[in-house]
Write an enzyme that holds these catalytic residues in place. Structure first.
Site, PDB file in Angstrom:
ATOM      1  CG  ASP A  20      54.464   5.158  77.951  1.00 28.02           C
ATOM      2  OD1 ASP A  20      55.532   5.170  79.001  1.00 28.02           O
ATOM      3  OD2 ASP A  20      53.705   5.892  77.641  1.00 28.02           O
ATOM      4  CD  GLU A  48      54.190   8.929  82.823  1.00 34.49           C
ATOM      5  OE1 GLU A  48      53.350   9.724  83.103  1.00 34.49           O
ATOM      6  OE2 GLU A  48      54.429   8.808  81.820  1.00 34.49           O
ATOM      7  CD  GLU A  49      54.200  10.903  78.563  1.00 34.58           C
ATOM      8  OE1 GLU A  49      53.412  11.622  79.012  1.00 34.58           O
ATOM      9  OE2 GLU A  49      55.246  11.490  78.525  1.00 34.58           O
ATOM     10  CG  HIS A  82      54.660  16.490  77.012  1.00 34.49           C
ATOM     11  ND1 HIS A  82      52.911  15.964  77.971  1.00 34.49           N
ATOM     12  CD2 HIS A  82      55.250  15.526  77.946  1.00 34.49           C
ATOM     13  CE1 HIS A  82      53.280  14.702  78.410  1.00 34.49           C
ATOM     14  NE2 HIS A  82      54.593  14.073  78.731  1.00 34.49           N
TER      15      HIS A  82
END
Length: 391
Positions: free
Chosen positions: A79, A136-137, A358
């Protein structure tokens, strides 16, 4: 033993896969296009046992080795993040408001590279479970996969994962026995007072001042309630209130995160937050409601798994390029759920200087993909050596 020659030979192909995925980021559990791309590649490699739709869009593919043996699991997350990409690579995201800012496109490409090699050579015993995971995020896709019985269903006996590490030396591996990443909790505090005219604060119960008092008091949890050698981070990350310079509002909102490793520290932080919010609210004459949500648990490497993984990494890049006792990080990772269920380890693979995780201009370094894929492949061959000679 350096990077496996066969894997190095399709490095450009791996880069092409990764860049294609980078252009089509998907969020949370909605990784259907990514999963379809993964499945298409796996079928091209001659892998026939492919299970789709796990944890909504996850994929598990099985490769049989030479003779009977255990099942080793290799995991990659698929993801992306809800961010607008500001970098300008030719393969820039084509999806508004979404980008691969954490390198999961690279993780997927590395596992595909290992899959291609393992499907060709099968120089191992038992089976390999290739786990392509969504969410996962945000969403805990690993927990969902575990709860859906993936590890039991496919008989996985141990499990491993890699994460890229920006600004760590390119091609170097980092891991450690025990905790490697922290538990991640979040809190929200809604403060309710009584608003009024900014020139007449005596007629109000000011939630802005109360919110400031709460935030200041929260800072004492780490400095005055926690043993200095027990890792703990509490960060207030949002304060929202008010709409005009001459109006005292009725409400204020505070948000933040708590990172820890040990259960007693986690319990203490939650308890003290509740006590501080209640006490500060009373002292300012307002009401305050705390919502505390426990997120991912700490990611804890099994000692034998971390040691074994470090040895394998040293075969690929040399012992001088492996740090087997890195300092643990306060970030979080839902691979923790898989390590709670099975022995194994989590490692970082340095990708050299560049934008951090990020960040809106982040991009995965394709040069390290053959290194990661070789690590996965050698991990399987070392953990489950073939009992038959491969022609």
């Amino acid at each position: 033993m350096p990077v496996i020659n066969r894997i190095a030979g399709f490095a450009e192909e791996m880069a092409a896969w990764r860049r294609h995925l980078h252009q089509m980021p998907e969020l949370r559990f909605d990784c259907h296009k990514t999963a379809a791309f993964v499945v298409e590649r796996l079928r091209e490699f001659g892998i026939t046992e492919i299970h789709e739709g796990i944890a909504t869009s996850g994929v598990v593919a099985m490769i049989d080795g030479q003779g009977p043996g255990d099942v080793i699991g290799l995991r990659a997350d698929m993801d992306a993040l809800p961010m607008e990409e500001t970098g300008t690579p030719d393969w820039k995201s084509r999806v508004p408001g979404a980008m691969h800012a954490c390198g999961h496109d690279g993780h997927t490409a590395m596992l595909l590279g290992a899959a291609k090699y393992l499907a060709e050579t099968r120089n191992f015993s038992g089976r390999v479970a290739l786990i392509f995971q969504p969410a996962e995020e945000n969403g805990g896709g690993a927990e969902v996969m575990v709860n859906e019985g993936v590890l039991d269903r496919f008989g996985v006996s141990q499990v491993y994962a890699l994460h890229n590490g920006p600004n760590l030396p390119e091609g170097h591996f980092f891991t450690t026995p025990g905790p490697i990443m922290a538990a991640a909790d979040e809190f929200r505090i809604h403060v309710t007072g009584q608003g009024g005219h900014g020139a007449m604060p005596h007629e109000t119960r000011d939630p802005v001042v109360a919110a400031c008092g709460i935030v200041q008091a929260i800072q004492t949890i780490v400095s005055r309630n926690n043993f200095a050698l027990d890792d703990l981070v509490i960060s207030v990350t949002q304060i929202h209130t008010g709409s005009a310079d001459n109006v005292i509002p009725d409400t204020a909102f505070i948000n933040g995160t708590v990172r820890s490793f040990m259960p007693h520290v986690r319990d203490m932080a939650e308890r003290r937050l509740a006590e501080i919010v209640a006490g500060q609210a009373q002292s300012y004459g307002v009401t305050a409601e705390l919502s505390y949500v426990r997120g991912y648990p700490p990611t804890v490497n099994h000692a034998e798994g971390a040691s074994f993984a470090a040895d394998v990494a040293a075969e690929v890049v040399g012992a001088e390029a492996v740090e087997p006792a890195m300092k643990r990080e306060m970030g979080a990772e839902d691979f923790a759920y898989m390590l709670q269920a099975r022995p194994g380890a989590y490692l970082f693979l340095g990708q050299g200087p560049g934008a951090g995780l990020h960040q809106t201009d982040y991009d995965f370094n394709d040069a390290v993909a053959p290194v990661g894929a070789s690590f996965f492949a050698r991990l399987v061959e070392r953990a489950q050596p073939s009992t038959k000679k491969v022609a």
